[in-house]
Scaffold this active site. Structure first.
Site, PDB file in Angstrom:
ATOM      1  N   ASP A 125      12.774 -23.823   6.641  1.00 24.02           N
ATOM      2  CA  ASP A 125      11.673 -24.544   5.810  1.00 24.02           C
ATOM      3  C   ASP A 125      11.207 -25.880   6.165  1.00 24.02           C
ATOM      4  O   ASP A 125      11.197 -26.566   5.323  1.00 24.02           O
ATOM      5  CB  ASP A 125      12.401 -24.412   4.522  1.00 24.02           C
ATOM      6  CG  ASP A 125      10.987 -24.836   3.451  1.00 24.02           C
ATOM      7  OD1 ASP A 125       9.948 -24.482   3.783  1.00 24.02           O
ATOM      8  OD2 ASP A 125      11.421 -25.132   2.357  1.00 24.02           O
ATOM      9  N   HIS A 162      12.220 -19.227   0.817  1.00 24.10           N
ATOM     10  CA  HIS A 162      11.601 -19.110  -0.528  1.00 24.10           C
ATOM     11  C   HIS A 162      10.156 -18.467  -0.132  1.00 24.10           C
ATOM     12  O   HIS A 162       9.609 -18.501   0.816  1.00 24.10           O
ATOM     13  CB  HIS A 162      11.345 -20.464  -1.102  1.00 24.10           C
ATOM     14  CG  HIS A 162      10.424 -21.417  -0.248  1.00 24.10           C
ATOM     15  ND1 HIS A 162       9.200 -21.369  -0.874  1.00 24.10           N
ATOM     16  CD2 HIS A 162      10.762 -22.416   0.499  1.00 24.10           C
ATOM     17  CE1 HIS A 162       8.487 -22.554  -0.154  1.00 24.10           C
ATOM     18  NE2 HIS A 162       9.669 -23.251   0.625  1.00 24.10           N
ATOM     19  N   GLU A 191      11.307 -22.843  -4.924  1.00 19.36           N
ATOM     20  CA  GLU A 191      11.576 -24.235  -4.071  1.00 19.36           C
ATOM     21  C   GLU A 191      10.761 -25.259  -4.556  1.00 19.36           C
ATOM     22  O   GLU A 191      11.012 -26.358  -4.610  1.00 19.36           O
ATOM     23  CB  GLU A 191      11.738 -23.725  -2.790  1.00 19.36           C
ATOM     24  CG  GLU A 191      12.171 -24.615  -1.613  1.00 19.36           C
ATOM     25  CD  GLU A 191      11.316 -25.614  -1.144  1.00 19.36           C
ATOM     26  OE1 GLU A 191      11.754 -26.822  -0.725  1.00 19.36           O
ATOM     27  OE2 GLU A 191       9.857 -25.305  -1.355  1.00 19.36           O
ATOM     28  N   GLU A 192       9.453 -24.945  -4.863  1.00 15.20           N
ATOM     29  CA  GLU A 192       8.369 -25.960  -4.919  1.00 15.20           C
ATOM     30  C   GLU A 192       8.719 -26.729  -6.099  1.00 15.20           C
ATOM     31  O   GLU A 192       7.862 -27.899  -6.116  1.00 15.20           O
ATOM     32  CB  GLU A 192       7.239 -25.545  -4.744  1.00 15.20           C
ATOM     33  CG  GLU A 192       6.740 -24.632  -3.291  1.00 15.20           C
ATOM     34  CD  GLU A 192       7.011 -25.636  -2.025  1.00 15.20           C
ATOM     35  OE1 GLU A 192       6.874 -26.754  -2.112  1.00 15.20           O
ATOM     36  OE2 GLU A 192       6.734 -25.122  -0.832  1.00 15.20           O
ATOM     37  N   ARG A 246      10.977 -40.771  -1.570  1.00 11.60           N
ATOM     38  CA  ARG A 246      12.104 -40.166  -0.456  1.00 11.60           C
ATOM     39  C   ARG A 246      12.694 -41.307   0.010  1.00 11.60           C
ATOM     40  O   ARG A 246      12.290 -42.205   0.683  1.00 11.60           O
ATOM     41  CB  ARG A 246      11.343 -39.174   0.472  1.00 11.60           C
ATOM     42  CG  ARG A 246      10.421 -38.448  -0.080  1.00 11.60           C
ATOM     43  CD  ARG A 246      11.095 -37.191  -0.888  1.00 11.60           C
ATOM     44  NE  ARG A 246      10.152 -36.490  -1.542  1.00 11.60           N
ATOM     45  CZ  ARG A 246       9.879 -35.292  -1.232  1.00 11.60           C
ATOM     46  NH1 ARG A 246      10.472 -34.576  -0.411  1.00 11.60           N
ATOM     47  NH2 ARG A 246       8.909 -34.556  -1.951  1.00 11.60           N
ATOM     48  N   ASP A 278       7.784 -18.656  -3.091  1.00 15.96           N
ATOM     49  CA  ASP A 278       6.965 -19.547  -3.851  1.00 15.96           C
ATOM     50  C   ASP A 278       6.152 -20.279  -2.959  1.00 15.96           C
ATOM     51  O   ASP A 278       6.277 -20.752  -1.830  1.00 15.96           O
ATOM     52  CB  ASP A 278       7.454 -20.220  -5.113  1.00 15.96           C
ATOM     53  CG  ASP A 278       8.290 -21.358  -4.493  1.00 15.96           C
ATOM     54  OD1 ASP A 278       9.362 -20.780  -3.832  1.00 15.96           O
ATOM     55  OD2 ASP A 278       8.556 -22.415  -5.031  1.00 15.96           O
TER      56      ASP A 278
END
Length: 468
Positions: free
Chosen positions: A177, A87, A153-154, A351, A89
């Site tokens: 990434d 990505h 992506e962010e 998470r 961004d």
């Protein structure tokens, strides 16, 4: 045929050129901005995507632009076997940069500093150079590899949703990434959005407002509040007490009776909240220590301190702490908050390990928040992702990694979700070596130049192994 010598020679010869191409992209501020016609995520992402596609086309690849959401570069016109998903961004620059300005990349002591150098423009260009090496060396392939360059992506990966609504995923996909060796487990995620309303109070001393956080997935390194009716001596004395317990410092601006308080900690990625010092949670603790008038607003602030106490990065106080052997412990970062006289809105980022589900995380924390007068808006959460570590695909990645680094390869788990989270056979692979703290999402982000170079070599060999 073994092409390692040729691949290494090509990369070493093109080292400086690769770094300059990375710098070209990193000079562009590609933080997501509001939609304008033809530019779904604003001017910066549009500029970065088209610069990268121009770069790829200049190296002889067939490119395609999916309405400025995603761009692709294909190595050949054969059946696709491998996708490399990167990505362009970036997260906001933030404050605290010392080595260079965020969008003025520079090499110092073998490190390339600048926003996006590690996440994810540097790895994207390393993948492009891997494809370039295979192409220019004339290594024969029976299958195609496609470099996919996204631009959101962010902030939710709506770009990839757009792309995969039009294209099928390849049989194998990796995203450069994260870090080596291979991340085949990604935790689930609950980006919890909550709110509360209460009756305003004019009683003083009082809290006027709180403003903290820049993104849901960033532990806030700075947080601000405005209070009325508390003298500076009291503010400073309380600051010394809280700083001693949290490591977060406090500064003051303005004149009595209205003073702005700024809490200064250390930012971090929300997947590793224990690596930062959360300025927001420290600020809330600080506010509850001030002699502010009791009111519904401060009751709500107190409830937040009880649910998300400073230093609790595992969700224990929120009632959702858990762990399993494969993916480890649940993490939680309180990342954004605004408080006014009669309402508040906030975001936390959790998470969640393989053992998590909506019953033991989402519904549990919603119930516990409701008991304290806070409404969690979420109805769903992102489930965990797991790819078999014994598959041919993963074994090949690990073998090539070991060959080029001399390090032991293994499968790892992460709390940092990547583009491959929703892909059936997608893993994260590179581009930092184990133990490298490249300040991702923080000030002075950097990529180690030698690690970018070896990543490009590894990616080229993987292409040869999987697509021959």
């Amino acid at each position: 045929m073994d092409y390692r010598k040729e691949i290494e020679g090509f990369m070493d010869a093109h080292r400086d050129e690769m770094i300059e191409d990375i710098c070209t992209l990193c000079r562009i501020n590609s933080e997501k901005k509001p939609y304008v016609e033809g530019k779904p995520y604003g001017e910066g992402t549009f500029e970065a995507l088209n610069a990268a596609l121009t770069m790829a086309e200049g190296y002889g690849f067939s490119i395609n632009n999916y309405d400025n959401y995603v761009g692709t570069a294909d190595l050949n016109d054969k059946e696709r076997q491998l996708d490399i998903l990167a990505h362009l961004d970036v997260v906001p620059a933030g404050e605290g940069w010392v080595e260079t300005a965020p969008f003025e990349p520079v090499v110092k002591d073998g490190k390339l500093y600048g926003r996006g150098t590690a996440d994810d423009k540097g790895p994207a260009v390393a993948a492009l150079y891997a494809m370039r090496a295979v192409k220019e060396l004339g290594i024969p392939l029976s299958k195609n590899v496609r470099l996919i360059l996204g631009t959101d992506e962010e902030c939710g990966s709506s770009d990839i949703e757009y792309y995969y609504g039009r294209e099928k995923e390849a049989p194998m996909t990796f995203s450069p990434d994260a870090e080596f060796p291979v991340i085949n487990i990604e935790k689930g995620r609950l980006e919890g959005h909550f709110n509360a309303s209460f009756q305003a109070s004019e009683a003083v001393p009082r809290l006027v407002k709180v403003e903290a956080g820049i993104k849901a997935n960033v532990v806030p390194g700075k947080a601000k509040a405005v209070v009325e009716g508390v003298d500076l001596a009291t503010l400073e004395g309380t600051a010394r007490e809280v700083e001693a317990g949290t490591g977060v410092s406090f500064g003051f601006e303005g004149n009595f009776p209205v003073i702005q308080i700024t809490a200064q900690g250390d930012g971090a990625h929300a997947s590793t909240p224990q690596e930062g010092r959360n300025a927001l949670t420290a600020l809330l603790l600080y506010l509850t220590r001030l002699p502010l008038a009791q009111c519904p607003q401060m009751d709500a602030v107190g409830a937040l301190v009880e649910l998300f106490p400073h230093g609790d990065t595992c969700g224990k106080a929120a009632g959702i702490a858990m762990e399993d052997e494969l993916s480890g412990s649940l993490t939680l970062a309180f990342s954004m908050l605004t408080v006014s006289s009669d309402s508040l809105e906030g975001v936390f980022d959790s998470r969640c390990p393989i053992c998590s589900n909506e019953d033991n995380v989402l519904k549990a924390v919603k119930k516990n928040m409701a008991a304290k007068g806070l409404t969690l808006e979420n109805e769903t959460m992102v489930p965990p992702h797991h790819v078999d570590g014994n598959s041919h695909f993963v074994r090949t990645l690990l073998a090539v990694y070991e060959e080029y680094t001399g390090l032991k390869g293994s499968c790892e788990s992460t709390g940092g979700g990547t583009y491959v989270h929703h892909l059936e056979n997608g893993v994260a692979f590179g581009a930092a070596l184990p133990g490298t703290d490249n300040h991702m999402h923080g000030a002075d982000e950097f990529a180690v130049v030698d690690e970018l170079l070896v990543s490009a070599k590894i990616f080229a060999q993987v292409i040869v192994e999987l697509c021959s």
